[in-house]
Structures are given as structure tokens and as C-alpha cells.
Design a protein around this motif. Structure first.
Motif, PDB file in Angstrom:
ATOM      1  N   ALA A  28      44.780 -38.021  22.144  1.00 22.39           N
ATOM      2  CA  ALA A  28      44.325 -36.611  22.686  1.00 22.39           C
ATOM      3  C   ALA A  28      43.768 -37.003  24.153  1.00 22.39           C
ATOM      4  O   ALA A  28      43.300 -37.816  24.631  1.00 22.39           O
ATOM      5  N   THR A  29      44.314 -35.837  25.181  1.00 26.32           N
ATOM      6  CA  THR A  29      44.040 -36.261  26.382  1.00 26.32           C
ATOM      7  C   THR A  29      43.543 -34.959  27.094  1.00 26.32           C
ATOM      8  O   THR A  29      43.852 -33.747  27.001  1.00 26.32           O
ATOM      9  N   ASP A  30      42.331 -35.221  27.494  1.00 22.44           N
ATOM     10  CA  ASP A  30      41.524 -34.195  28.173  1.00 22.44           C
ATOM     11  C   ASP A  30      41.398 -32.844  27.620  1.00 22.44           C
ATOM     12  O   ASP A  30      41.701 -31.739  27.952  1.00 22.44           O
ATOM     13  N   LEU A  31      40.903 -33.000  26.360  1.00 20.84           N
ATOM     14  CA  LEU A  31      40.734 -31.846  25.496  1.00 20.84           C
ATOM     15  C   LEU A  31      39.614 -30.855  25.946  1.00 20.84           C
ATOM     16  O   LEU A  31      38.677 -31.278  25.957  1.00 20.84           O
ATOM     17  N   HIS A  32      39.885 -29.410  26.241  1.00 21.86           N
ATOM     18  CA  HIS A  32      38.840 -28.573  26.477  1.00 21.86           C
ATOM     19  C   HIS A  32      38.927 -27.706  25.274  1.00 21.86           C
ATOM     20  O   HIS A  32      40.260 -26.949  25.022  1.00 21.86           O
ATOM     21  N   LYS A  33      37.901 -27.006  24.850  1.00 26.93           N
ATOM     22  CA  LYS A  33      38.040 -25.813  23.816  1.00 26.93           C
ATOM     23  C   LYS A  33      36.855 -24.806  24.064  1.00 26.93           C
ATOM     24  O   LYS A  33      35.630 -25.377  24.117  1.00 26.93           O
ATOM     25  N   SER A  34      37.033 -23.674  24.285  1.00 24.01           N
ATOM     26  CA  SER A  34      36.133 -22.665  24.674  1.00 24.01           C
ATOM     27  C   SER A  34      36.177 -21.703  23.620  1.00 24.01           C
ATOM     28  O   SER A  34      37.371 -21.088  23.301  1.00 24.01           O
ATOM     29  N   TYR A  35      35.193 -20.933  23.267  1.00 28.23           N
ATOM     30  CA  TYR A  35      35.343 -19.751  22.489  1.00 28.23           C
ATOM     31  C   TYR A  35      34.801 -18.549  23.146  1.00 28.23           C
ATOM     32  O   TYR A  35      33.920 -18.546  23.698  1.00 28.23           O
ATOM     33  N   VAL A  36      35.659 -17.362  23.288  1.00 27.17           N
ATOM     34  CA  VAL A  36      35.317 -16.456  23.682  1.00 27.17           C
ATOM     35  C   VAL A  36      34.615 -15.331  22.922  1.00 27.17           C
ATOM     36  O   VAL A  36      34.874 -15.090  21.865  1.00 27.17           O
ATOM     37  N   THR A  37      33.349 -14.818  23.667  1.00 28.82           N
ATOM     38  CA  THR A  37      32.561 -13.997  23.111  1.00 28.82           C
ATOM     39  C   THR A  37      32.472 -12.899  24.146  1.00 28.82           C
ATOM     40  O   THR A  37      32.772 -12.788  25.317  1.00 28.82           O
ATOM     41  N   PRO A  38      32.065 -11.659  23.557  1.00 27.27           N
ATOM     42  CA  PRO A  38      31.782 -10.776  24.363  1.00 27.27           C
ATOM     43  C   PRO A  38      30.923 -10.931  25.772  1.00 27.27           C
ATOM     44  O   PRO A  38      30.869 -10.060  26.782  1.00 27.27           O
ATOM     45  N   ARG A  39      29.909 -11.882  25.369  1.00 27.03           N
ATOM     46  CA  ARG A  39      29.072 -12.288  26.569  1.00 27.03           C
ATOM     47  C   ARG A  39      29.608 -13.440  27.381  1.00 27.03           C
ATOM     48  O   ARG A  39      29.270 -13.968  28.067  1.00 27.03           O
ATOM     49  N   GLY A  40      30.968 -13.691  27.229  1.00 30.11           N
ATOM     50  CA  GLY A  40      31.543 -14.567  27.936  1.00 30.11           C
ATOM     51  C   GLY A  40      31.931 -15.851  26.994  1.00 30.11           C
ATOM     52  O   GLY A  40      31.892 -16.066  26.061  1.00 30.11           O
TER      53      GLY A  40
END
Lengths: 1101, 221
Positions: free
Chosen positions: B4-16
Motif C-alpha cells: 500500500a503506497t501513500d493511501l489517502h481517503k476522505s469522505y465528502v459531506t455537505p460541510r466539506g
């Protein structure tokens, strides 16, 4: 382990929720299959009825006149064809003791051959006995031994339409004794398909023949053709038919070395005369045509020879008979007896006075002028009494003074020398004129030749020549030109049994909402079941099942459920059909007019419903599964349902569409009110747009309300409705759509209208009448009334206006007849009636005829079709045609194309087609007189008028009835269909509403943790019930309100046209019942959920 | 090998966007066993789902034996999860309508089932000690027994990678001990890369390698 095992395990484990799906599909299949079975059952019932009533008959010959009884035996010929002669007439029967009367019945003259033909025991009718059909016996309350007066039409050979045809005493009354008989199929005998009960009298054939002066003749031939020999019946009858059966005879005149070809009807039609000429030419025998007529007087310079026969001869005839061949078309040759009497010589003007019978019911005297071309001795060829046809009452009288003609004769004019002439020379013509001139003066639509003379060579014996000639002539004649048809009555009856009304289709429409509700509920419950297993879906995806494979597994489950539901629905379909048929025999009998409909279970409708229902259910299931492709595996694993589609503009589109629909609705309303577009279409379109607008705005409201702060318990319930907007909209749409249809349909129930309005369905005629015997004299002229024996002076008849119609009896072409009318009734409308321009029209083919569409009947169509008018209901729902289309009917001489040139609107004339009088006479030359009448009289004079007519014209078999009753009978059918639609639609609505409650329950179950949490923080049970009730009430009120309001707008013009009347009570009752059921269902759901154990709910998974 | 290389994970919400993983990298060989620990809400389960091909990272790559699952089309990705990855969830996720044997054989519905797989399933069931419960439904099993079935299911297709999300989180200590032991033994015997997300220090202690996920990044435990 395989997919099948997985599906089986899932079906078994989740059987509770699957049961609801199966029931929903079963309901849909049961209702759909049941509706189709109703159609099949009605058709089969009608077919059975045809078969029962025809017995052994496959074909039948009905002839306007009479033929030899022996034709039956001649036709049989030992090839397996069976034939039976009988006399079949329409009649009126009265029970002498009670006075009970039955009109429009059939009278059959039968003997032992009839019963043997049907393979039935001969009841042994006594010489003066009669057996009634069961329905007629009940109607008359006739008991064994009761005296019956049976009046029938006495068909004269010489048509009443001619001068020499009798116009009075056209009926015969038989006095018979009623005889009871055991139940037997032949007592329901009928040649015409119809579901109404058979009303018939079976009387001895010999008695009827004697009463009608018909010796050994019959007018109907029943045939039983073996199935192995198609076409045998027609062939056998054609070969057995003789000239005498067609009313043509070839008389050998040995002394004159000639044959005389004559008709029993006194006139040879043009085709027969032509055939006779050609038959003579084929044998190389010269011939000439003769038209002999009666002149009231032959006059010259104040001297007159009264009541003299005048013969019109063609050139060959003049030469053969008189030896002269004057070229002058106005020439006349007198016998020397006549010339001496008048004191004339060649070149003197001679006047002939003669009667012409005008078919509108009046006798006219005309005069024609001739120039004497010469005289002939009253001997030899010119003394030929055989030039005159037989006129009963005239030519068979011994004395002139014994004449009993159907026109006035002034016996005072007859001189002794005239009697001497009659004694010595009888029917020898006293004058001879060119045939063309005679035809122009005395010719009739029924014929312009009274005989054809075929001249024989001296060496040829007349009897042998007669046989040879007759054979040749017979071979060249087409019996259909005489109205002699071999009709395949069984085949036509079975075809007619397919009906003009497809009850399967109708009940499918009527049951539409039940089917849709059931399928939607099935799909909804399936989806709810899947939603319950959302974590399972997540797991499968996590384990490497592609979304397509997951969908496939779910679809397999759905397919099994759909199949199970279909299988369960099949037997239920028979139950539903049985219930509907029971209703058609009882509470909905107004739609069918019979209780003869029985359930017939057929495979095809059930298979169609099972397959169709299963497929639609499967499609609904597949549609509901689409949503689960959106969710992430993680959220599915966590038990979260996929969120509704979030589109940035999703909120704007429904609003835009809703406002657009609203604008269109307003525009249509304005256009309809201003008359720019047809009002009914504008308002119905506006209503539909309002419905769509309402639903779209509700959808928009749901989406927008999802983010509003909750400020009350009810608000919490309203918010709940927004959580699953698709589900909520589906429920509201179903309720709104059903409400819209049910409310708007109710507005089209027929109401009574003012029959005295010339633009009403009755055309301003509050009464109508139909007579058994033709009435040749007008009812509303002094001369006509005098001829009919009606009272004169200032009585009721002085205030009556009558419209007369020719009538050709046939199949009822209205919705009262379940059978498809093969030969509809036809009326011939007089010019006088058409010129009045009464009645209301729905459409015309010719825009120029809109001022008075009746004038369209005057059009001569270039392609030979005959213009006809019918009621729009008849055209649309019975004939399945439209204005401009053609209907082929059997005319008196073969098939005729009738072109529908206009359509009446809700009229009295729904049972028949109408043509112009002249067209009618051309189509049906054998019909004479008038049998259908519309009567207009002041209201206070109606009872007296009815009493007078039925009393004085009772012998004509005249029956008078109220136009309002006839219109009501037609309306009853349509109103019953509307009631049926409303009842079944209401049932569907109810089903949808109950389902709504079940969905609410499911919603509540899904949120029971929330409910439990709410209770944990202090909400009372009653408060939770308010939350659930608020959600349901919102959906129910939104659905009912949207549907009802839209429908009210849609039907506004129809309601106003009906004077503002609308059946508010039944509609309101239905809607209240629906609302009540919905509230009850949701109250139960709310109470149940609120009673869930707190802790268990908090821990629920 | 799992990389696994430099994993980024974000969840998008109405507030960003809410960042969950912020540059996670790791490299594991067959028979390696890693415990990932950390406070609730730090993204441990998210890391597991990203590694297992259940959730695509916002950026970074995952490679299992040279295959990046997120470069595969959906059907191939599903097949990847089916053949190469085994999951054990905290909530066992057994299907209530299937028996123990059928639950274990569930992944073979995709791969194609034959007699050999049934034999393997029975072998695994025996290894987790549930031979006498082979025909029982999940409702008839204890929590620990259910989790053992889930473990057998995860291993039935001999995956290269076994991911476990709080496998003992819902179990009593004794069951947790049993399951934890079986987990390691089976993974080792199958030559599977094992990644376990856990709060249990006992379970973590059994793992040869331990990391802590904090502020979106893996650090030494």
C-alpha cells in the motif's frame, strides 16, 4: 452449495415477508385471470345459448314469401342432409281471459317433422292447440286450456306497395288453446341469436297454412348439414328449388302456341324479365313482354268505358297480338268493342284514367292521353285473357260488381254491357299501348312487366316446351335475387356470440386498479423484504459477488415468488370470475339483460394471466432492485439502505414540471371556457394536468420538507414521510390516480333528459310505437285516419304529429344485445322527417351537412354505397366503427354496403341503422308500409293517445311506449358499466389503502429503534401514534385531495351539461370508506408499533 | 505481497471533505500478520476496506501480488475480492438461512463449486472445531462459534490476504482467545497475509507486527 440451494434457503427463511409478495401477485393474477375468464365465460355462455336454441339446425332458409313444403323432402336426397319446413312469423298473442298481451313474439307453425328433425319426442299438438315457450308462458300466466288469440301477418303475394295489393286486413288471428308441455329444448327454439328469453308460440303447421291461405307452403326451411359435407345444404337446396318456389310459373298456352312466364306477385322484376327473355332466346324462341294494368276509364268526347284492362306490349307483341306496329309512342289500339262503345276512329284522342298507389299511403288518379292508331277485332290473337295476370279479388270474380279490389270502385258506373263483356271475355284487354309508354305510366319499383310471352312453333307441344323452357329459366335465375338465402345460421350465431362487447377487456379495465394495486404492493413488500436483508447484500458483495450476480440471486427469488403467486392466483381467478358473473346475473344485470351467463373455465385466459402477472411482477421486482446498486459495500454491510439519488437539480425539475403542468391546466381551462377547444377535452386535459402537477409538487414538497426543522409531533410524522420519498409518492400516486378515475367516471352517469326537446335523444317525440303489420296509411292525416278507422274531429289525433319509418326487422344493434349484430335492424326515414332536422348529432362525415345532418342521407355516393346514420354508441361500441366506415348488411337481393355518414348522440335509435326511404325501398323491395313511429302530442293527450292507438290498431299489433323508457334502458347499460367500474376501482383503491397501512407498518418497524429511543427519552405511546398517524394521513389526504380536485375540474363541463347533477353521495361514500379504511389501518399499525417492548426494540437488529 | 503506497481517503459531506487516511503505506509478505490499533473513529476499518478492494482510496495505490484492484473493472474487482481476499467482520455476518457448511461454501458460488471445495470447507470446519455443528444454522450457535464459521468462510478459497475487522470485538474473553488463536494458526498454515484491526491488546499482542493508526497515518504501536 449452488445458487438453487441459496435461493431455496432464502425463500424458506424469509417466508413471512415472501408470503405478502405471493399474496400480492396471486391477487393480481386472480383478478386479471378472472377478468379474462369473465370474457371467455360470457362468450361461451352465448355460444351455448346459440347451440341450445338452434338444436340440430345448421342452416336455414327464410323467404319473404312462401315456397313448397316439398322443397324440404326434395333437398334431403339421401346424402345425410336433413330438412324440415315450417312457417315462421312475427306475431302478437293475447290471453283472452286476462287480456295479457305479448308483442314481438315468434309464431312457429310446426308438425311432427319439426320434432323429428331435432330428435325430440313429438308432443302431439292438437289441431287447435299451441305450446308456449317457458318465458312467454310465464309472461302471460297462461295455463293449460287457456284461450290464446294469436295474430300474425298474412303475407300477400301481391305486394301492398302496388295498386293491386291488399292494404287492410293484413293479419290473421288464430284462436288456440294453450297446452302445457314438459321442459324441452325445442321450446327455446330460435333462429336469431339473442340473450333475451325466447318468446314463442308453437302452433300446428296445417292450421297456420290454412289461416294464411297457403295450402302446402312454408316460408322457412331448417337444414341440418352433416359436418362431413360442407356446402351440401346450399347445393341441395339450389338443386331442389323450382321456379314455383321463387314465385315464377311457366304456363303453357297450347291453343295460342305459346308459353306465358308469370309471377305470383303479378309483376316480374327486371332481372327476372331479362332472364326470361334470355331463356327464350337460348331456345331460339321469339318472345314479347306484357304489362297489363287497369284503367278506371277509357274516355273520348264525354263517353267512357269503365274499368277496362289495358295491355302494354313491345313492338313484337303489338304485332303478334294486334297485327299493328304503330310507331307513335302515344298510340293506342282499341278492340272494336271498345271503339264502337266510344264511337271513335283512327286519330281520335283517347284518355285513360287510372289509379296510382303512392307508397306514402295515398291513392292518386292520373290521366294519360293517347291517339287511336287502329282497332282490332275481339277475336283471335287480340282476344287474349291470358295477357292479364291474376289479381285476387278482381280477376277471379264472376261479375264486375263482385270485384273486391284494394281501391275504391264505383259500381254505379258499371253498365250491363260491361257485365256482359266480363261474362264473355273476362280479363281480355280492351286496349293495347306501346310497352314503353305503359311502363312509364304503370311501371312500379317491383317490376315493369306482368308477363313474358314465348312463342312456339306449331309443331312444338306446349307442355314439352314448357318443361324445357322452365328448366333453362330456372338454371339462369339466382335465388338470392328473390331474397331466397340459405343462411348458415349456426356459424353466424357462433360468430355473433363473440359479442360486440368484449367483457374480458372491459373487466380488465374495470379491475385495472386492483391489479395495479396488488402488483405494486407485491413489489413494495418484496423491496421491503430485501431492505431487511441489506447487510446480506453487502456481505455478498464483500465476498466477491458482483452486483449483477447479487441481482441475479434476488431475481431468482423474485421469480419463484412470482411463479408461486401466479400458481396460487390461477384457482383464485376462477373464484373471482364466478363472483363477477354472479354480480352480472344479479346486481349488475342491467349491463347484460340475462341471467344465462355461467362460468366456463378456459385454459388460455388463465395461462395468459399467470404468465402476464408473473412477468409484470418480476419486472416490478427487478425495478425495485435497481436502487441497491447505488449503495457502497461498507454502508450495506452496516445495514444502511442506499440513499435516494441526490442530484443537484433534482429539486428544481419537479418544481418546474409541476408549475408547467399547472400552467397548461390553466391554459386549457381558459381555452375550454372560451370555446377555443372542445370543452370536454379541455377540462379533462386540465384535470389530468392538475393531477400531474399535484403529484409533482407533492414530490417537490417531500424533498424540500426533508430539511425543515421539526416543531411538533405531527411535524415529525410529516418528516418521516420524506425519508422515503419514492415510496411516499408511489402511495400518493396510486390513491390520487384511483380517486381521479372513480370521481370523474361518476360524472358520466346518464341522467334523465327532457324528451320534448327536439335536440334531445328523443328528438322531441315523447312516444314511439312499433307495429307487427305494416301500416300503409298515415296516422296524422284525415284520409289516413279514416282508412285506419281512427276517430276524426277535434279528438286527440288532431293534436298528434307522427313520423313514420319503414322497418326491416333484424338484430338489435344496441348495447342491450350481447351478440354481435350480423343483420341489424334498419329503418327507412321519410323526407318529411329528415327535413325537420331533429335530434342531436355527435359527428358527421360531411362538414357541409352540420346544419341538418339528416340531409346526408340524400347523398348519392359514387361508389354505390348507401348512406346510413346510426347512434354513436352503436357505431363505436357495437359495430366498432366510426363515421365514414362501412357496414355490410344483407339486402333483400344480396349484400349491401352501408356507409355511416353521421352519428346521433344518445338517441332512441341505438337499436338500428337508418337509411333514406328511397334507399330502403331499393334495398328491401318486398317491404311495404310503415312499422315504426315517433309520436309527438301534448302531455295531457298522451294517455288518451296511447289508449286509442293500442285499442284501434291492436289488430295491427301496434305497441306504444315512452321514449324516456327506451332511453333509460340504453342508459341503464352504460350506467351499470360505470357502477361496475366504480365498484371495482373502489376495491382497488381500498386494497391500495390497506396496503398503504401495511407499508406504514413496515416503515414503523424499520424505525422501531427510533421509536424505542423516543420512548426512552420520554415520549408517550399516544404521542408516537400521532407521529405515525400524521405520516399516513398526509399521504392519504394528499392522494384523495389531489385526485378528487383534479377530477372535479375535469368533469365540470359534463356536470354542467347535466344541469349540475352529479352522484355526489355514492362518490363521497366511497371516498369516505377509503379514508376510513386508511385511517383504521394506520391506527392499527401505530398502536402495534407503539406497544413494542422498549429494550428489545433498542437492541433490534 | 501486499503493498500500500501513500493511501489517502476522505469522505465528502455537505460541510466539506473529512480526511480519514492521510498517507498510509505498508508492505507485507505472505505469512506476515499485522495488528492495526487505534482509537475509535481513526479509520482503521476504512484502511481495511481500502486494502481489501471494498473502498477505493482518494489517492494512493494498493497492490496485491502486483495487481491493483482499483484498476480493475467491476466484475474483475469482484472476482479479485472473491479469490484473493478473505474478510472476517466484527459482526460475523453469517446468513441466517444457510447452515454452517453452506455459509462456509458461500464464496464458492462465485468461484464455482465442486466436490473438492466441499471437502476443503469440511476440513476448515474441522479445523475450527465445529464438525458436530456442520448442519446447524447460525441462530443455533454461540457468538464465538459464529465467528469461527466466519473465519472458515474467509479462508475457503485460500485467499492471499485475510482482513479481520475486530474479529473478537463481540466475543467473551474465552471465545476471543479461541478465535484469536485459530486466526493466527490458520493464517500461518495457509500462508496468508493477515491484517487484523482490533481494540484488543491481547489479540494484538499475539501479532508479530503491530501498528497504530493515528491522525490518518500508521505509526509504530
Amino acid at each position: 452449495m449452488n445458487a438453487g440451494v441459496f435461493v431455496r434457503r432464502s425463500l424458506s427463511h424469509y417466508w413471512r415477508s415472501h408470503a405478502a409478495v405471493v399474496l400480492g401477485v396471486a391477487t393480481a393474477v386472480a383478478v386479471l385471470g378472472g377478468a379474462l375468464l369473465v370474457g371467455a365465460s360470457v362468450r361461451e355462455s352465448l355460444r351455448s345459448l346459440v347451440g341450445r336454441r338452434l338444436g340440430a339446425v345448421t342452416h336455414a332458409v327464410s323467404f319473404p314469401s312462401f315456397f313448397r313444403e316439398g322443397l324440404a323432402a326434395d333437398a334431403e336426397r339421401g346424402e345425410g342432409l336433413r330438412a324440415c319446413p315450417l312457417v315462421s312469423l312475427r306475431g302478437v298473442v293475447t290471453t283472452e281471459a286476462s287480456g295479457r298481451r305479448g308483442a314481438g313474439i315468434f309464431v312457429y307453425g310446426v308438425d311432427s317433422r319439426f320434432f323429428a328433425f331435432h330428435g325430440q319426442p313429438d308432443p302431439g299438438l292438437g289441431a287447435r292447440e299451441a305450446i308456449l315457450s317457458p318465458a312467454l308462458a310465464d309472461e302471460l300466466l297462461a295455463a293449460q286450456g287457456d284461450t290464446l288469440l294469436v295474430r300474425v301477418e298474412r303475407t300477400e303475394d301481391v305486394s301492398p306497395a302496388t295498386l293491386f295489393g291488399r292494404k287492410d286486413d293484413l293479419g290473421r288471428t288464430l284462436r288456440l288453446k294453450a297446452r302445457e308441455a314438459p321442459t324441452a329444448a325445442w321450446r327455446e327454439f330460435s333462429l336469431r341469436p339473442g340473450q333475451q328469453e325466447v318468446r314463442a308460440v308453437f302452433a300446428p303447421l296445417a292450421l297456420l297454412q290454412k289461416a294464411l291461405d297457403r295450402g302446402d307452403q312454408a316460408n322457412t326451411l331448417l337444414l341440418a348439414e352433416p359436418a362431413s359435407a360442407p356446402g351440401l345444404a346450399e347445393r341441395a337446396v339450389q338443386e331442389a328449388l323450382r321456379l314455383e318456389d321463387l314465385g315464377v310459373r311457366v304456363r303453357p298456352l297450347a291453343e295460342r302456341r305459346a308459353l306465358s312466364v308469370e309471377s305470383t306477385r303479378a309483376l316480374l322484376t327486371d332481372p327476372v324479365a331479362e332472364a326470361a327473355r334470355r331463356a327464350a332466346a337460348a331456345l331460339s324462341r321469339p318472345s314479347f313482354e306484357v304489362l297489363t294494368y287497369l284503367a278506371n276509364g277509357i274516355r273520348h268526347a264525354g263517353r267512357e268505358v269503365p274499368y277496362s284492362l289495358v295491355a302494354g306490349l313491345d313492338e313484337a307483341g303489338l304485332r303478334a297480338v294486334t297485327g299493328l306496329a304503330p310507331a307513335d309512342p302515344e298510340a293506342i289500339v282499341l278492340s272494336d268493342w271498345t271503339a264502337r262503345d266510344l264511337g271513335v276512329r283512327a286519330g281520335d284522342p283517347i284518355e285513360l284514367d287510372y289509379y296510382v298507389w303512392r307508397e306514402e299511403g295515398a291513392l292518386e288518379t292520373k290521366t294519360a292521353t293517347f291517339r287511336l292508331a287502329g282497332t282490332v277485332p275481339l277475336s283471335g290473337s287480340s282476344a287474349d285473357p291470358d295477357l292479364t295476370p291474376s289479381y285476387p279479388g278482381i280477376t277471379d270474380s264472376l261479375h264486375l260488381s263482385d270485384w273486391d279490389p284494394p281501391f275504391p270502385v264505383d259500381l254505379a258506373r258499371i253498365r250491363p254491357r260491361d257485365e256482359d263483356y266480363w261474362r264473355d271475355h273476362r280479363t281480355t284487354p280492351k286496349a293495347f299501348v306501346p310497352l314503353a309508354r305503359a311502363q312509364s305510366l304503370f311501371g312500379h319499383r317491383l317490376g315493369r312487366v306482368s308477363s313474358l310471352r314465348v312463342l312456339l312453333p306449331a309443331e312444338e307441344p306446349a307442355s314439352e316446351a314448357s318443361t324445357r323452357y322452365a328448366s333453362g329459366l330456372r338454371g339462369s335465375l339466382d335465388p338470392t335475387a328473390f331474397g331466397f338465402f340459405v343462411e348458415p345460421v349456426r356459424a353466424r350465431g357462433l360468430e355473433a356470440a363473440t359479442g360486440s362487447t368484449d367483457f374480458g377487456e372491459y373487466f380488465t379495465y374495470f379491475s385495472f386498479f386492483i391489479v395495479v394495486s396488488a402488483l405494486l404492493l407485491a413489489a413494495m413488500f418484496f423491496r421491503l423484504g430485501i431492505e431487511q436483508r441489506v447487510a446480506e447484500i453487502g456481505l455478498l458483495q464483500a465476498l466477491g459477488f458482483s452486483s449483477r450476480r447479487v441481482l441475479s440471486l434476488s431475481l431468482r427469488e423474485g421469480a419463484v415468488l412470482a411463479a408461486l403467486g401466479s400458481l396460487l392466483g390461477v384457482p383464485l381467478a376462477a373464484g373471482y370470475a364466478a363472483l363477477v358473473l354472479l354480480a352480472l346475473r344479479t346486481v349488475w344485470r342491467g349491463a347484460v339483460g340475462t341471467d344465462a351467463l355461467r362460468l366456463h373455465v378456459a385454459g388460455a385466459p388463465l395461462v395468459a394471466a399467470a404468465v402476464g402477472g408473473a412477468l409484470v411482477a418480476l419486472l416490478a421486482v427487478a425495478f425495485t432492485l435497481r436502487a441497491f446498486r447505488r449503495g457502497s459495500v461498507r454502508s450495506l454491510l452496516g445495514g444502511e439502505l442506499p440513499p435516494p439519488r441526490q442530484r443537484a437539480a433534482a429539486g428544481k425539475l419537479p418544481l418546474a414540471l409541476g408549475l408547467s403542468a399547472l400552467a397548461v391546466a390553466v391554459g386549457l381551462l381558459a381555452a375550454g371556457a372560451a370555446g377555443r377547444v372542445p370543452r370536454a377535452g379541455a377540462f379533462f386535459g386540465a384535470g389530468a394536468c392538475l393531477l400531474a402537477a399535484g403529484l409533482l409538487l407533492f414530490w417537490r414538497w417531500l424533498r424540500g420538507h426533508a430539511r425543515r426543522p421539526v416543531e411538533s409531533l405531527a411535524g415529525l410524522g410529516l418528516r418521516s414521510a420524506t425519508q422515503r420519498p419514492g415510496r411516499s409518492l408511489l402511495c400518493v400516486s396510486l390513491v390520487a390516480g384511483a380517486t381521479f378515475i372513480i370521481v370523474s367516471v361518476g360524472a358520466f352517469r346518464h341522467r334523465d333528459e327532457n324528451v320534448r326537446d327536439p335536440r334531445s335523444g328523443a328528438g322531441g317525440y315523447p312516444l314511439f310505437a312499433e307495429s307487427l303489420l305494416p301500416v300503409v296509411y298515415p296516422l296524422d292525416t284525415p284520409a289516413g285516419r279514416e282508412a285506419l278507422g281512427l276517430p276524426e274531429g277535434d279528438g286527440v289525433f288532431a293534436r298528434v304529429s307522427v313520423a313514420r319509418f319503414r322497418l326491416r326487422p333484424g338484430d338489435d344493434a344496441s348495447c342491450l344485445n350481447l351478440y354481435r349484430p350480423g343483420q341489424p335492424r334498419i329503418l327507412g326515414a321519410t323526407v318529411a322527417f329528415r327535413e325537420q332536422g331533429r335530434f342531436r348529432f355527435a359527428a358527421t362525415a360531411d362538414a357541409t351537412a352540420t346544419a341538418n345532418p339528416w340531409t346526408a342521407l340524400d347523398t348519392k355516393l359514387a361508389d354505390g354505397a348507401v348512406p346510413a346514420i346510426a347512434d354513436l354508441n352503436t357505431i363505436t361500441y357495437v359495430l366498432h366503427k366510426k363515421v365514414g366506415d362501412e357496414v355490410v348488411v344483407e339486402g333483400g337481393r344480396g349484400p349491401v354496403r352501408l356507409r355511416l355518414v353521421a352519428a346521433l348522440s344518445g338517441s332512441l335509435f341505438q337499436s338500428e341503422l337508418i337509411v333514406g326511404e328511397s334507399d330502403f325501398l331499393a334495398l328491401f323491395p318486398d317491404d311495404a308500409g310503415y312499422r315504426f313511429f315517433l309520436l309527438e302530442a301534448p302531455k295531457d293527450a298522451e294517455p288518451a293517445l296511447v289508449a286509442e292507438l293500442e285499442t284501434r290498431l291492436g289488430d295491427q299489433g301496434l305497441d306504444v311506449a315512452a321514449s324516456a323508457d327506451r332511453l333509460a334502458a340504453f342508459a341503464a347499460v352504460e350506467n351499470t358499466y360505470l357502477e361496475t367500474f366504480q365498484a371495482l376501482g373502489g376495491l382497488g383503491l381500498l386494497l391500495g389503502t390497506v396496503g398503504l397501512g401495511a407499508v406504514l407498518l413496515r416503515n414503523a418497524l424499520e424505525r422501531r429503534r427510533e421509536m424505542a429511543l423516543a420512548r426512552a427519552v420520554g415520549f408517550r405511546r399516544s404521542q408516537l401514534r400521532i407521529v405515525i398517524l400524521a405520516e399516513n394521513l398526509l399521504l392519504l389526504v394528499a392522494g384523495l385531495g389531489t385526485g378528487a380536485l383534479s377530477a372535479a375540474v375535469a368533469v365540470l363541463p359534463a356536470v354542467l351539461e347535466r344541469g349540475g347533477h352529479m352522484p355526489v353521495l355514492p362518490i363521497a361514500t366511497l371516498l369516505l370508506a377509503v379514508a376510513g379504511a386508511g385511517i383504521l389501518a394506520s391506527a392499527l399499525a401505530a398502536t402495534w408499533v407503539s406497544r413494542f417492548p422498549l429494550l428489545r426494540s433498542l437492541r433490534a437488529d | 505481497m501486499l503493498i500500500a503506497t501513500d493511501l489517502h481517503k476522505s469522505y465528502v459531506t455537505p460541510r466539506g471533505a473529512i480526511p480519514i487516511l492521510a498517507g498510509v503505506s505498508l508492505r507485507l509478505q505472505p505469512k506476515d500478520a499485522l495488528a492495526v490499533m487505534g482509537p475509535s473513529g481513526t479509520g482503521k476499518s476504512t484502511l481495511l476496506y481500502v486494502l481489501g478492494g471494498l473502498e477505493a482510496p482518494t489517492s494512493g495505490t494498493v497492490s496485491l501480488s502486483g495487481v491493483d484492484p482499483y484498476s480493475l473493472p467491476e466484475p474483475a474487482l469482484a472476482a479479485f475480492r472473491n479469490r484473493r481476499v478473505g474478510f472476517v467482520f466484527q459482526d460475523h455476518c453469517l446468513l441466517p438461512q444457510l447452515s454452517v457448511l453452506e455459509n462456509v461454501l458461500l464464496p464458492t458460488l462465485v468461484a464455482g463449486s465442486d466436490g473438492a471445495m466441499t471437502g476443503r470447507a469440511k476440513e476448515l470446519i474441522a479445523q475450527v472445531g465445529l464438525t458436530d455443528r456442520i448442519d446447524h444454522r447460525p441462530a443455533e450457535l454461540s457468538g464465538g462459534e459464529k465467528q469461527r464459521v466466519a473465519l472458515a468462510r474467509a479462508l475457503v478459497l485460500s485467499p492471499e490476504l485475510l482482513l479481520c475487522d475486530e474479529p473478537t470485538g463481540n466475543l467473551d474473553p474465552r471465545s476471543a482467545e479461541t478465535v484469536g488463536g485459530m486466526l493466527l494458526d490458520l493464517a500461518r498454515s495457509q500462508g496468508t497475509i493477515l491484517v487484523v484491526v482490533t481494540h484488543s491488546s491481547d489479540l494484538a499482542a499475539r501479532m508479530p507486527e503491530r501498528r497504530r493508526l493515528l491522525d490518518g497515518a500508521l505509526t509504530a504501536a
